[in-house]
Enzyme design. Structure first.
Site, PDB file in Angstrom:
ATOM      1  CE  LYS A 189      -1.930   2.628   2.965  1.00  0.00           C
ATOM      2  NZ  LYS A 189      -1.654   4.054   2.247  1.00  0.00           N
ATOM      3  N   GLY A 247       3.944   4.676  12.670  1.00  0.00           N
ATOM      4  CA  GLY A 247       4.580   3.275  12.788  1.00  0.00           C
ATOM      5  C   GLY A 247       4.258   2.652  14.406  1.00  0.00           C
ATOM      6  CD  GLU A 264      14.070   0.276   7.350  1.00  0.00           C
ATOM      7  OE1 GLU A 264      14.616   1.376   7.998  1.00  0.00           O
ATOM      8  OE2 GLU A 264      14.790  -0.749   7.042  1.00  0.00           O
ATOM      9  CB  CYS A 298      14.129   8.548   6.306  1.00  0.00           C
ATOM     10  SG  CYS A 298      15.023   7.655   5.404  1.00  0.00           S
ATOM     11  CD  GLU A 394      11.478  12.434  10.069  1.00  0.00           C
ATOM     12  OE1 GLU A 394      10.321  12.252  10.283  1.00  0.00           O
ATOM     13  OE2 GLU A 394      12.191  12.095   9.453  1.00  0.00           O
TER      14      GLU A 394
HETATM   15  P1  NAD Z   1       3.071   8.309   7.148  1.00  0.00           P
HETATM   16  O1  NAD Z   1       3.428   7.673   8.528  1.00  0.00           O
HETATM   17  O2  NAD Z   1       2.149   9.376   7.313  1.00  0.00           O
HETATM   18  O3  NAD Z   1       2.429   7.457   5.925  1.00  0.00           O
HETATM   19  C1  NAD Z   1       3.119   6.283   5.580  1.00  0.00           C
HETATM   20  C2  NAD Z   1       2.254   5.186   5.052  1.00  0.00           C
HETATM   21  O4  NAD Z   1       1.460   4.903   6.345  1.00  0.00           O
HETATM   22  C3  NAD Z   1       1.240   5.697   4.103  1.00  0.00           C
HETATM   23  O5  NAD Z   1       1.047   4.794   3.393  1.00  0.00           O
HETATM   24  C4  NAD Z   1       0.073   5.955   4.856  1.00  0.00           C
HETATM   25  O6  NAD Z   1      -1.266   5.675   4.176  1.00  0.00           O
HETATM   26  C5  NAD Z   1       0.127   4.727   5.842  1.00  0.00           C
HETATM   27  N1  NAD Z   1      -0.766   4.835   7.018  1.00  0.00           N
HETATM   28  C6  NAD Z   1      -1.224   5.964   7.697  1.00  0.00           C
HETATM   29  N2  NAD Z   1      -1.837   5.605   8.743  1.00  0.00           N
HETATM   30  C7  NAD Z   1      -2.004   4.210   8.869  1.00  0.00           C
HETATM   31  C8  NAD Z   1      -2.747   3.345   9.711  1.00  0.00           C
HETATM   32  N3  NAD Z   1      -3.555   3.697  10.755  1.00  0.00           N
HETATM   33  N4  NAD Z   1      -2.705   2.050   9.317  1.00  0.00           N
HETATM   34  C9  NAD Z   1      -1.794   1.629   8.293  1.00  0.00           C
HETATM   35  N5  NAD Z   1      -1.214   2.321   7.492  1.00  0.00           N
HETATM   36  C10 NAD Z   1      -1.261   3.739   7.815  1.00  0.00           C
HETATM   37  O7  NAD Z   1       4.448   8.852   6.689  1.00  0.00           O
HETATM   38  P2  NAD Z   1       4.570   9.616   5.324  1.00  0.00           P
HETATM   39  O8  NAD Z   1       4.321  11.157   5.942  1.00  0.00           O
HETATM   40  O9  NAD Z   1       3.873   9.422   4.181  1.00  0.00           O
HETATM   41  O10 NAD Z   1       6.225   9.923   5.280  1.00  0.00           O
HETATM   42  C11 NAD Z   1       7.229  10.571   5.870  1.00  0.00           C
HETATM   43  C12 NAD Z   1       7.708   9.660   6.893  1.00  0.00           C
HETATM   44  O11 NAD Z   1       8.293   8.548   6.534  1.00  0.00           O
HETATM   45  C13 NAD Z   1       8.972  10.456   7.559  1.00  0.00           C
HETATM   46  O12 NAD Z   1       8.872  10.257   9.138  1.00  0.00           O
HETATM   47  C14 NAD Z   1      10.341   9.865   7.054  1.00  0.00           C
HETATM   48  O13 NAD Z   1      11.403   9.796   8.056  1.00  0.00           O
HETATM   49  C15 NAD Z   1       9.704   8.362   7.004  1.00  0.00           C
HETATM   50  N6  NAD Z   1      10.637   7.742   6.042  1.00  0.00           N
HETATM   51  C16 NAD Z   1      11.512   6.581   6.535  1.00  0.00           C
HETATM   52  C17 NAD Z   1      12.193   5.943   5.732  1.00  0.00           C
HETATM   53  C18 NAD Z   1      13.281   5.113   6.185  1.00  0.00           C
HETATM   54  O14 NAD Z   1      13.629   4.140   5.705  1.00  0.00           O
HETATM   55  N7  NAD Z   1      13.579   5.018   7.651  1.00  0.00           N
HETATM   56  C19 NAD Z   1      12.205   6.151   4.665  1.00  0.00           C
HETATM   57  C20 NAD Z   1      11.329   7.130   3.812  1.00  0.00           C
HETATM   58  C21 NAD Z   1      10.439   7.838   4.711  1.00  0.00           C
END
Ligand code: NAD
Length: 503
Positions: A189, A247, A264, A298, A394
């Site tokens: 997803k 997460g 991650e 990230c 962040e």
């Molecule tokens: P987010 O946590 O808002 O969303 C990530 C994903 O989670 C999306 O697909 C979203 O639809 C899904 N999601 C949201 N609520 C959910 C739920 N209740 N149940 C299941 N899935 C759900 O993150 P974002 O704003 O899309 O991305 C930015 C973040 O991602 C930053 O914190 C960044 O550091 C992190 N990131 C980490 C890495 C890594 O490898 N460590 C890589 C890229 C981005």
């Protein structure tokens, strides 16, 4: 000039998705059944298209499809054949680089030059894990009882992957390639804000020979579509890439069903510059660390810790450098920084900068010549300490907080004084110090006189609020398999310490 909604339509035709955003389930494109979701162009702030959230029923169908296709993929192909299919996918991705890169650039607002590189990395990921498909084997263990004991590395079954909006196709390739190389079925997803390149990638992989239904893409939101897939009985592990807040929710839902996770998550990485460093190189590294991808990375080096003797000099060099960075239309070849990818993230970044100003920080930013679009200029925040929100939260934008330090132990203690543990770097000419600092800073990835070098062959991941588990390299092969221990007794009478042989 074509308007951008029309550009989207022509790109969708080029990647064989003429009907727009639909989930890809069991080899078919399926319209969603839930609420409307808008894709907004971050450059024009106009609607590019609207689609329907997939919903729980489609999520369930995707998990069922992955379960049945996994059996075919794993039992009806040899490991070498699976590797061949993945090599073919790698070549197909290379051949579609321009179309995929343009689609990514338009929807995510990422500079086209970065998107081309990321699509190239996706091809590399499929090629790298294709090579592992027939080299993954267990061990023979010299157990003291004399049995022949060996291990098999078995696929988990179906894995569910959730990815963010900042590097959609890169993250999809990063997780899909090791999952299928090890024989798993996948439901993925992508972020509801950037679903298209993941669908295009999977459709391309199937047209190249990937077993139909092995990889399924759900286009929808987390709380609806995502949660339904986490709870589905076919799913054996959840791999989440995103924010620490989400997460935690994902890990809690997975734990309710006793499913393991890889998380991650985000970071607040320290980029440490000593007074003996080559300051020109450190300045280059500091720009790449925080301004590339508009800081939406990230591993961004969002805290610049600088020895007090060179702090002001490095800041002045950084300010000069950032004035030359080209902001603009992400689809333009010359653009180095595009807009922030979406409105919610734009308000978070601008709120964090305003808050820093309000608490007395010195804020230096380049002027922006854009009347529209979610643009944030390269920004330096100084004059605050490491406990300030801009040094602890962040920001995920092109905003760096600089903090002077006194000596090596002070630098290490500042670097480790956050809730994160994802990445970091040190700039110094002293080899011994470089290794001491690399060992002492809490990070899954650490660079010496460098920043942001990553490769699919090298492990990646974090600790604390940056998550747990590892992606890339052979670590990902372990995350996507489990060990089975097989015991064979070759003795004339079985070596069993209990019971009686019948007369
Ligand atoms: P987010 O946590 O808002 O969303 C990530 C994903 O989670 C999306 O697909 C979203 O639809 C899904 N999601 C949201 N609520 C959910 C739920 N209740 N149940 C299941 N899935 C759900 O993150 P974002 O704003 O899309 O991305 C930015 C973040 O991602 C930053 O914190 C960044 O550091 C992190 N990131 C980490 C890495 C890594 O490898 N460590 C890589 C890229 C981005």
């Amino acid at each position: 000039m074509m308007d951008r909604a029309s550009v989207l339509q022509s790109l969708l035709k080029a990647v064989h998705l003429p009907a727009g955003v639909q989930s890809h389930v069991n080899g078919e494109l399926v319209p969603g059944q839930g609420d409307d979701i808008q894709l907004i162009d971050p450059f024009t702030e106009k609607i590019l298209c609207v689609y329907s959230d997939a919903g729980a029923q489609i999520a369930g169908n995707a998990c069922d499809a992955a379960k049945s296709a996994q059996q075919k993929w794993f039992y009806e192909h040899s490991a070498a054949q699976r590797g061949q299919v993945m090599q073919d996918i790698s070549r197909a991705v290379i051949n579609k680089t321009e179309e995929l890169a343009q689609l990514e650039s338009l929807i995510a607002g990422k500079p086209i030059r970065d998107c081309r590189i990321e699509v190239g990395k996706v091809a590399e990921m499929f090629a790298y894990y294709a090579g592992w498909a027939d080299k993954l084997h267990g061990e023979v263990i010299p157990v003291p009882s004399g049995h022949l004991n060996y291990t098999l590395r078995e696929p988990l079954g179906v894995v569910f992957q959730i990815t963010p909006w900042n590097a959609p196709i890169f993250t999809a390739g990063w997780q899909i390639a090791p999952a299928i190389a090890t024989g798993n079925g996948v439901v993925i997803k992508p972020s509801e804000l950037t679903p298209l390149t993941t669908v295009a990638l999977v459709a391309l992989a199937e047209s190249t020979g990937l077993t139909k239904g092995l990889v399924n893409v759900l286009c929808g939101t987390g709380p609806t579509t995502g949660q339904a897939a986490i709870e589905h009985t076919a799913v054996r592990k959840v791999i989440f890439v995103g924010s620490p807040q989400t997460g935690k929710q994902v890990a809690l839902s997975a734990a309710q069903a006793l499913k393991p996770c890889v998380l991650e998550l985000g970071g607040k990485s320290a980029n440490i510059v000593f007074d003996d460093a080559n300051l020109k190189h450190a300045c280059l590294g500091a720009q790449a660390a925080i301004f590339s991808a508009a800081g939406q990375s990230c591993v961004a080096g969002s805290r610049l810790l600088v020895h007090h003797a060179v702090h002001d000099e490095l800041l002045s060099m950084l300010s000069q450098g950032m004035e030359k960075i080209q902001l603009g239309d992400p689809m333009n070849d010359a653009t180095e920084i595009g807009p922030i990818s979406n409105a919610k993230q734009f308000s978070h970044v601008t709120d964090m900068v305003s808050q820093a100003k309000a608490t007395g920080a010195t804020v230096a930013a380049t002027p922006i010549n854009a009347e529209k679009g979610y643009f944030v200029a390269p920004t330096i925040i100084s004059g605050l300490d490491n406990n300030s929100p801009s040094a602890q939260t962040e920001i995920f934008g092109p905003v760096v907080t600089t903090i002077p330090f006194e000596d090596e132990s002070h630098a290490i203690s500042l670097a480790n004084d956050t809730q994160f543990g994802l990445a970091g770097a040190v700039w110094t000419a002293n080899v011994g110090r470089a290794h001491r600092v690399a060992a002492a800073v809490r990070a899954g990835t650490f660079w010496i006189n460098s920043y942001k070098a990553i490769h699919v062959s090298s492990p990646f991941g974090g600790s604390l609020n940056s998550g747990f588990g590892r992606s890339s390299g052979t670590d990902a092969l372990m995350e996507y398999t489990s060990a089975k221990s097989v015991w064979l007794d070759s003795a004339e009478t079985p070596r069993i310490a209990f019971g009686y042989v019948p007369e």
